[in-house]
Design a protein around this motif. Structure first.
Motif, PDB file in Angstrom:
ATOM      1  N   MET A   1       0.851  -1.192   0.000  1.00  0.00           N
ATOM      2  CA  MET A   1       0.000   0.000   0.000  1.00  0.00           C
ATOM      3  C   MET A   1       0.886   1.241   0.000  1.00  0.00           C
ATOM      4  O   MET A   1       1.871   1.302   0.734  1.00  0.00           O
ATOM      5  CB  MET A   1      -0.931   0.051   1.206  1.00  0.00           C
ATOM      6  N   THR A   2       0.525   2.204  -0.828  1.00  0.00           N
ATOM      7  CA  THR A   2       1.161   3.513  -0.801  1.00  0.00           C
ATOM      8  C   THR A   2       0.124   4.511  -0.309  1.00  0.00           C
ATOM      9  O   THR A   2      -1.019   4.508  -0.780  1.00  0.00           O
ATOM     10  CB  THR A   2       1.651   3.930  -2.195  1.00  0.00           C
ATOM     11  N   PHE A   3       0.528   5.342   0.652  1.00  0.00           N
ATOM     12  CA  PHE A   3      -0.418   6.324   1.164  1.00  0.00           C
ATOM     13  C   PHE A   3       0.255   7.681   1.334  1.00  0.00           C
ATOM     14  O   PHE A   3       1.475   7.796   1.379  1.00  0.00           O
ATOM     15  CB  PHE A   3      -1.064   5.869   2.478  1.00  0.00           C
TER      16      PHE A   3
ATOM     17  N   GLU B   1       5.078   3.976   1.847  1.00  0.00           N
ATOM     18  CA  GLU B   1       4.567   2.671   1.416  1.00  0.00           C
ATOM     19  C   GLU B   1       4.909   1.630   2.463  1.00  0.00           C
ATOM     20  O   GLU B   1       5.894   1.743   3.187  1.00  0.00           O
ATOM     21  CB  GLU B   1       5.132   2.253   0.059  1.00  0.00           C
TER      22      GLU B   1
ATOM     23  N   TRP C   1      -1.959  -0.613   8.667  1.00  0.00           N
ATOM     24  CA  TRP C   1      -2.858   0.465   8.261  1.00  0.00           C
ATOM     25  C   TRP C   1      -3.675   0.980   9.449  1.00  0.00           C
ATOM     26  O   TRP C   1      -3.897   2.200   9.585  1.00  0.00           O
ATOM     27  CB  TRP C   1      -3.764  -0.017   7.141  1.00  0.00           C
TER      28      TRP C   1
ATOM     29  N   LYS D   1      -4.417   9.137   3.378  1.00  0.00           N
ATOM     30  CA  LYS D   1      -5.299   8.587   2.361  1.00  0.00           C
ATOM     31  C   LYS D   1      -4.517   7.634   1.466  1.00  0.00           C
ATOM     32  O   LYS D   1      -3.341   7.863   1.166  1.00  0.00           O
ATOM     33  CB  LYS D   1      -5.953   9.687   1.529  1.00  0.00           C
ATOM     34  N   THR D   2      -5.179   6.585   1.047  1.00  0.00           N
ATOM     35  CA  THR D   2      -4.566   5.572   0.192  1.00  0.00           C
ATOM     36  C   THR D   2      -4.360   6.117  -1.216  1.00  0.00           C
ATOM     37  O   THR D   2      -5.249   6.759  -1.777  1.00  0.00           O
ATOM     38  CB  THR D   2      -5.465   4.324   0.125  1.00  0.00           C
TER      39      THR D   2
ATOM     40  N   THR E   1      -2.344   3.903  -3.718  1.00  0.00           N
ATOM     41  CA  THR E   1      -2.473   2.636  -4.433  1.00  0.00           C
ATOM     42  C   THR E   1      -2.412   1.496  -3.428  1.00  0.00           C
ATOM     43  O   THR E   1      -1.804   1.632  -2.359  1.00  0.00           O
ATOM     44  CB  THR E   1      -1.347   2.421  -5.469  1.00  0.00           C
ATOM     45  N   ALA E   2      -3.027   0.388  -3.778  1.00  0.00           N
ATOM     46  CA  ALA E   2      -3.005  -0.781  -2.888  1.00  0.00           C
ATOM     47  C   ALA E   2      -3.058  -2.048  -3.727  1.00  0.00           C
ATOM     48  O   ALA E   2      -3.753  -2.101  -4.745  1.00  0.00           O
ATOM     49  CB  ALA E   2      -4.176  -0.742  -1.917  1.00  0.00           C
TER      50      ALA E   2
END
Length: 388
Positions: free
Chosen positions: A188-190, A257, A270, A290-291, A293-294
């Motif tokens: 996950m990238t946030f 990430e 998360w 906020k996300t 990409t996941a």
């Protein structure tokens, strides 16, 4: 069959190299829609030339996606899924745009990641067609346009096709030791945004509401979430904020990430990130996350191991040494695995130094992997589809 497949691939090896060069010399950075679309057009023409149906799924923000399908798949017969991506990580302005070679390797943007896999997929289908097998097989080959940025605009398409398949193969380049990939970490990238209160640096009191101070606290807390034993990694990739040394920063931002081997580990990270944002360390600041990409993990299970055993059996029978490995990087195999069907990744040729201007592909592995992949798909059709 092995003799006929080897003859076909050997007779078309130079064609494969020429096609690879053509694809590599088209810049298909994910953000370069016209370039990715140009790659899609070349692939579409190659596949339509042998009577395959090509469904072009238009996209506005990224390049179009392709679904290449046999007649049986078009007629709704459940079968096999192959997947590869057309985009690369190299923007045009980088200047890395040529295809070169020496005695052992090819070099160029995306030569291994993963335009070589696209070529293998195309010639795998051509080989099966030449052998008179393809007309009796249901196969879908997705060529998607945004894998390098998380497959945001293609994940739904991949899931739909996976749900209509018995097994899947992702044609990414093989691991450095030639291993197939049977497990991948989730990712996950946030974005973390911090808001504080601006002020004159010389006049602030003891409790300055600096966004940069708060983001520093958050980053330290993120680093504490790393758990190597559990296969969890957290990394702050970029940080920005403030307007000058004499001003207390009102805004700060970080891109972060994390990667994880098990779903519950990802959920825990998360949850911790959200709890940290809800309770800032610095009085007078607020945080939001906020996300961006996941991608879920590709968890090795009995179904994947069963498909791997089949591939290994095919390899052993025909003189290929097949080994397996787990990988920290993600791919579209992560998405496919969520449907529960078995999927094997890394069945493409051998390359290295991916995502760098030194990216290379070992030239001799193109025909080797094309032969192996053709045999594997033929066997998978027989084992997973014919009895259904």
């Amino acid at each position: 069959m092995i003799t006929e497949v080897r003859k076909f691939i050997a007779a078309h090896e130079q064609e494969m190299v020429s096609l690879l060069q053509k694809l590599v010399e088209i810049n298909s950075y994910t953000g370069n829609k016209s370039g990715v679309d140009a790659v899609a057009t070349v692939i579409q023409q190659e596949c339509e030339s042998i009577g395959l149906h090509v469904r072009r799924e238009a996209r506005t923000e990224v390049g179009d996606n392709l679904v290449i399908e046999t007649q049986l798949h078009k007629d709704g017969v459940k079968g096999l899924l192959m997947c590869g991506h057309m985009d690369t990580v190299f923007p045009p302005e980088l200047g890395f745009n040529s295809f070169t070679q020496d005695a052992t390797n090819f070099y160029g943007p995306g030569v291994a990641d993963m335009k070589c896999g696209l070529v293998v997929g195309i010639y795998l289908l051509k080989a099966l067609d030449a052998l008179g097998l393809l007309q009796n097989m249901s196969i879908a080959f997705i060529c998607n346009s945004d894998e390098e940025t998380g497959s945001t605009h293609s994940a739904e398409l991949i899931l739909q096709e996976a749900e209509n398949s018995f097994a899947g193969f992702v044609l990414e380049s093989t691991k450095e030791g030639g291993e197939l990939v049977i497990g991948r970490k989730g990712r996950m990238t946030f974005e973390l945004e911090v808001t504080g209160k601006a002020g004159h640096a010389g006049n602030v009191g003891a409790h300055k509401a600096s966004a940069i101070l708060e983001i520093a606290h958050q980053i330290q807390a993120y680093e504490a979430l790393n758990d190597i034993e559990q296969g969890t990694s957290v990394n702050v990739g970029t940080v920005e904020g403030g307007v000058g040394a004499n001003t207390v920063a009102e805004k700060a931002r970080a891109i972060v990430e994390f990667r994880y081997s098990k779903k519950e580990c990802g959920d825990n990270v998360w949850k911790a990130v959200q709890e940290l944002a809800a309770k800032p360390f610095t009085e007078g600041t607020t945080c939001s996350v906020k996300t961006m990409t996941a991608r879920p993990p590709m968890v090795t299970n009995d179904a994947i191991l069963g498909l791997y055993d089949m591939v290994k059996e095919v390899g052993t029978k025909h003189g290929y040494d097949i080994q397996c490995a787990h990988c920290g990087g993600g791919s579209d195999a992560n998405i496919i695995s969520q449907t529960g069907i078995p999927v094997i990744d890394g069945i493409g040729p051998l390359g290295g130094k991916l995502h760098s201007v030194e990216e290379f592909l070992v030239s001799a592995t193109i025909p080797e992997r094309a032969v192996l992949a053709t045999l594997v798909v033929a066997k998978a059709w027989e084992q997973y589809c014919c009895s259904k």
